[in-house]
Write an enzyme that holds these catalytic residues in place. Structure first.
Site, PDB file in Angstrom:
ATOM      1  N   SER A 182      39.323  -3.616 -25.831  1.00 48.73           N
ATOM      2  CA  SER A 182      39.144  -3.145 -24.454  1.00 48.73           C
ATOM      3  C   SER A 182      37.853  -2.348 -24.250  1.00 48.73           C
ATOM      4  CB  SER A 182      40.348  -2.291 -24.033  1.00 48.73           C
ATOM      5  OG  SER A 182      40.473  -1.158 -24.852  1.00 48.73           O
ATOM      6  N   LYS A 237      45.772   4.651 -19.476  1.00 48.00           N
ATOM      7  CA  LYS A 237      44.324   4.831 -19.385  1.00 48.00           C
ATOM      8  C   LYS A 237      43.933   5.474 -18.054  1.00 48.00           C
ATOM      9  CE  LYS A 237      43.257   0.895 -22.412  1.00 48.00           C
ATOM     10  NZ  LYS A 237      42.687  -0.453 -22.497  1.00 48.00           N
TER      11      LYS A 237
END
Length: 819
Positions: free
Chosen positions: A685, A728
């Site tokens: 990511s 996140k």
């Protein structure tokens, strides 16, 4: 295999022969036996021998474990042997049948291509027949006959074969190959060239072996007599029992057996369990009371009657009551609470339902374990918690077999026997922390326990009877599913516990944590007041977590200090904690939240997900003169390194679009570093974050400080979806980020984001890296055209410039003349 009757072959033996080292056996002349060959050098030596005259030199290794023996690893004296048969096996090994011909001494070690040859020295055996030699032969034969009679492992026909041998050398070799002695003793006999000395040594060995075998036979007779004595005592005890039965008398042992039989009857166990228990009780009755086996059977029967075969608690199916209890104990966690209420509703309608298998996954401190206890209270069931962290033995789940000393059932059966209920709420904590070693894999043992289609016939190794676990409501907890085997995770319904927002933490503290700590520290609401702004400051400056465990720890710290103040200062009645006096109780702030500062070149902010929740990740890129290499530091995993390579490949393939020379990388060295180098990092990511930092450093364009991003990049610049989106996002909010760039495929996850977070963050979905660069990089400023010196000179008239030009020419002419 020995064939004494075979006449000695007359074979021409060359001086140099292929060498075949053998393990754990000494081969004598006149000996025929099979060998298995697997080492490459040995196979090559066999091939060489077969291509010549089928002769090979066999010698014994000094150490069995030596894989590639050299000259110093083998004995010097061996046997020249003929290969009678050779058979190649499917696994690549070769089986051969060899016959020993005569002794030989190795005098030279000659390595060849793929095998070893040796030069041997032959020894022709000579002896003079006399009466002493004849007496020695008869003595050895007599000792060997006694050995065969005591040993019983050698066929009796061998005595007749050995008695017909007239050659003393052959007699010694044949007898030596039959007796079971140490390798060193066999090698000593092999290295004795003189037949007479060989027979003397052999008679000593046979005498010692016969003495040992005689002692073994005495021991066996003594043991047999003891067994007969024990059987006699058993028969006498049985007679005593029969007499007491006729006199209608019972002893304590019989009374204990009767009590066990009554307990088994009252346990309401299934028919097969009762049958197994009755069988063990019948065995127990026939045994001595204090025999070890009787103790084992008594322990087994105690566990049989302790297990709750038919004992269960009644479920409370009041849905409103269950919702009230769950809300009393926990704030939020709506999905988990809804699943429990749905389970109660189905139970209420169907009157029967197998216990669900639920897995709570989330960071530490989010209430997974405590919610399991609340679920048990809401259902009206008993609660069991079993920690799986660090378990490496399968027997912890399934139990040990009764053949082992101190064997017990597994912890599943032990826990059920302890709480006396067959339908509890069973919490298996930290299912992602299990390990495995030579004792088995506990995760594999859990496959049956956590499968609703199989756990109705769960079999514990100790009980050896089936137990129905389908009524048990199993709940497992984990911080991550990465370390849980896929086959185990597939059997569970996963409910994710995301981290809490700041507002949720404040409400949890006000409703649960502060009252709990006030009560536990002997205070009251009137004596201690913590303002909402103070709680906000604790969350911001003293904790950095997805859950509330550290928040509760800091509140407990405040309560202890306040309790000390109230106990030591008389007359003080109330303490109010505000933002002004908070540091007096907790000290200086532990975490400093930096506000987004100036935009920097080559530094981009990414978003990461760990077992502890979401976090931000700063990625730095430096460009130096070099030879075009790429350096990656920061303890990065393989996937993250590949993401960096993919980001660099994209920048190189799109150099023209980014305004870079196509060969920009040839004379530059690129260094990508991810700070906090002691912490391992991995995952795809961070791909777009690395691409943005690389582009920023190469184009000298700064990256916006208040922008964070997450997404996997492909070589074509596409942005792929990532996991842990909510965690996140919460980390970005905690860190003061204003804009979050994320893959467009993750737009569906925006529904999980709380409204207060959505209102404070700007979410930008993207499909490719061009969009990311347009948003994340600071736009180039249009530079004002600078007026050069030449342009300034052009604005001056020629009349004004002429005197200066003439003077300059004059000086130049004078310099030329001087030169």
């Amino acid at each position: 295999m020995i064939t004494p009757e075979r006449p000695k072959k007359s074979v021409v033996i060359p001086e140099v022969l292929p060498l075949l080292p053998v393990r754990d056996v000494v081969i004598f002349p006149y000996m025929v036996l099979p060998l298995a060959v697997g080492r490459s050098k040995s196979i090559r030596a066999l091939e060489e021998a077969m291509s010549r005259d089928r002769l090979i030199f066999l010698v014994t290794q000094k150490k069995i474990q030596t894989e590639n023996p050299g000259k110093e690893d083998i004995y010097a004296v061996g046997v020249v042997a003929e290969i009678l048969q050779l058979l190649k096996m499917p696994d690549g090994t070769i089986k051969i049948l060899v016959e020993g011909l005569e002794r030989g001494r190795m005098v030279e070690f000659i390595p060849q291509q793929g095998f070893v040859e040796v030069k041997i020295q032959r020894h022709l055996e000579t002896y003079v027949p006399n009466q002493e030699l004849e007496a020695l032969m008869r003595n050895v034969i007599t000792l060997f006959e006694k050995y065969v009679k005591l040993n019983r492992r050698i066929p009796i026909e061998t005595i007749m074969s050995v008695s017909n041998i007239d050659d003393p050398s052959r007699l010694a070799d044949v007898i030596a190959s039959h007796i079971s002695i140490k390798i060193l003793q066999e090698q000593l006999i092999l290295e004795t060239w003189d037949p007479k000395k060989r027979l003397v040594e052999l008679s000593k060995i046979l005498t010692a072996e016969n003495d040992i075998l005689s002692i073994e036979k005495k021991i066996q007779v003594r043991v047999r007599d003891q067994i007969e004595k024990t059987q006699k005592e058993y028969y006498l005890h049985e007679q005593i029992k029969a007499i007491k039965k006729e006199l209608k008398e019972t002893d304590e042992y019989q009374k204990e057996v009767s009590e066990l039989r009554e307990k088994v009857r009252k346990s309401k166990a299934p028919a097969e369990v009762v049958k197994q228990a009755e069988k063990e009780i019948s065995r127990l009755e026939k045994m001595m009371p204090f025999s070890p086996e009787a103790t084992v059977i008594r322990t087994y029967l105690d566990w049989i009657v302790r297990v709750p075969w038919a004992v269960r608690t009644k479920d409370n199916l009041d849905l409103k009551r269950a919702e009230r209890i769950l809300n009393e104990d926990h704030y939020g966690l709506d999905r988990a609470k809804q699943r429990i209420v749905e389970y109660l509703a189905v139970c209420k309608l169907t009157k029967k339902l197998k216990g669900p298998i639920i897995c709570f996954v989330g960071p530490p401190g989010t209430g997974k374990t405590s919610l399991g206890r609340s679920i048990a209270r809401a259902l009206g069931r008993k609660f069991i918690r079993m920690s799986l962290g660090g378990i490496r033995d399968e027997a912890e789940i399934r139990g040990h077999r009764r053949t082992y000393i101190g064997a017990l059932p597994g912890r599943i059966i032990q826990s059920l026997g302890k709480i006396k209920s067959r339908n509890p709420v069973f919490l298996l904590d930290e299912v992602d922390k299990m390990g495995q070693d030579f004792r088995g894999d506990p995760a594999a043992a859990l496959l049956e326990v956590l499968d609703p289609e199989q756990n109705n016939t769960f079999s514990d190794h100790y009980l050896e009877v089936e137990f129905d676990l389908s009524d048990v409501m199993f709940i497992t907890t984990a911080n991550t599913l990465h370390t849980v085997p896929p086959s185990l995770a597939d059997r569970m319904e996963v409910i994710k516990f995301p981290g809490y927002t700041k507002d949720e933490k404040i409400k949890i503290a006000q409703q649960f944590l502060v009252p709990k700590q006030i009560r536990e520290n002997g205070l009251s609401k009137e004596k201690l007041v913590i303002s909402e702004r103070a709680l906000n400051l604790i969350i911001r400056d003293y904790t950095l977590e997805a859950g509330v465990r550290n928040l509760e720890r800091e509140i407990a710290n405040i309560c202890r200090k306040v309790a000390k103040e109230l106990a030591s200062v008389k007359g003080r009645k109330v303490v109010k904690i505000t933002t002004k006096n908070l540091h007096h109780y907790l000290g200086i702030p532990r975490y400093h939240r930096e506000k987004p500062g100036q935009n920097e070149v080559g530094v981009a902010t990414g978003l990461a997900w760990t077992e502890l929740g979401g976090d931000i990740l700063s990625i730095e890129v430096s460009i130096m003169k070099g030879k075009g290499s790429l350096t990656l530091t920061g303890k990065l995993g393989e996937v993250m390194k590949e993401s960096a390579q993919a980001a660099l490949s994209y920048v190189r393939s799109n150099a023209n679009k980014l305004g870079l020379p196509e060969d920009f990388y040839k004379d530059r060295e690129i260094h990508i570093h991810v700070p906090e180098g002691a912490i391992p990092k991995d995952g795809p990511s961070a791909g777009i974050t690395m691409a943005v930092a690389l582009t920023s450093a190469l184009t000298n364009r700064a990256v916006k400080k208040d922008v964070a991003m997450t997404g996997e990049i492909t070589l074509r610049g596409r942005i792929l979806s990532v996991g842990g989106f909510k965690e996140k996002t919460l980390a970005a909010h905690r860190s003061g980020i204003k804009t979050v760039i994320f893959p467009q495929e993750n737009e569906r996850n925006l529904k999980e984001i709380p409204k207060e977070i959505k209102n404070k963050l700007k979410f930008v979905p993207v499909k490719n890296i061009d969009e990311v660069l347009r948003i994340a990089l600071v736009a180039k400023e249009k530079r004002k055209a600078k007026i050069t010196r030449r342009k300034k000179l052009n604005r001056v008239s020629i009349g004004q410039r002429l005197p200066g030009l003439q003077a300059k020419e004059k000086i130049e002419r004078e310099n030329k003349k001087k030169n």
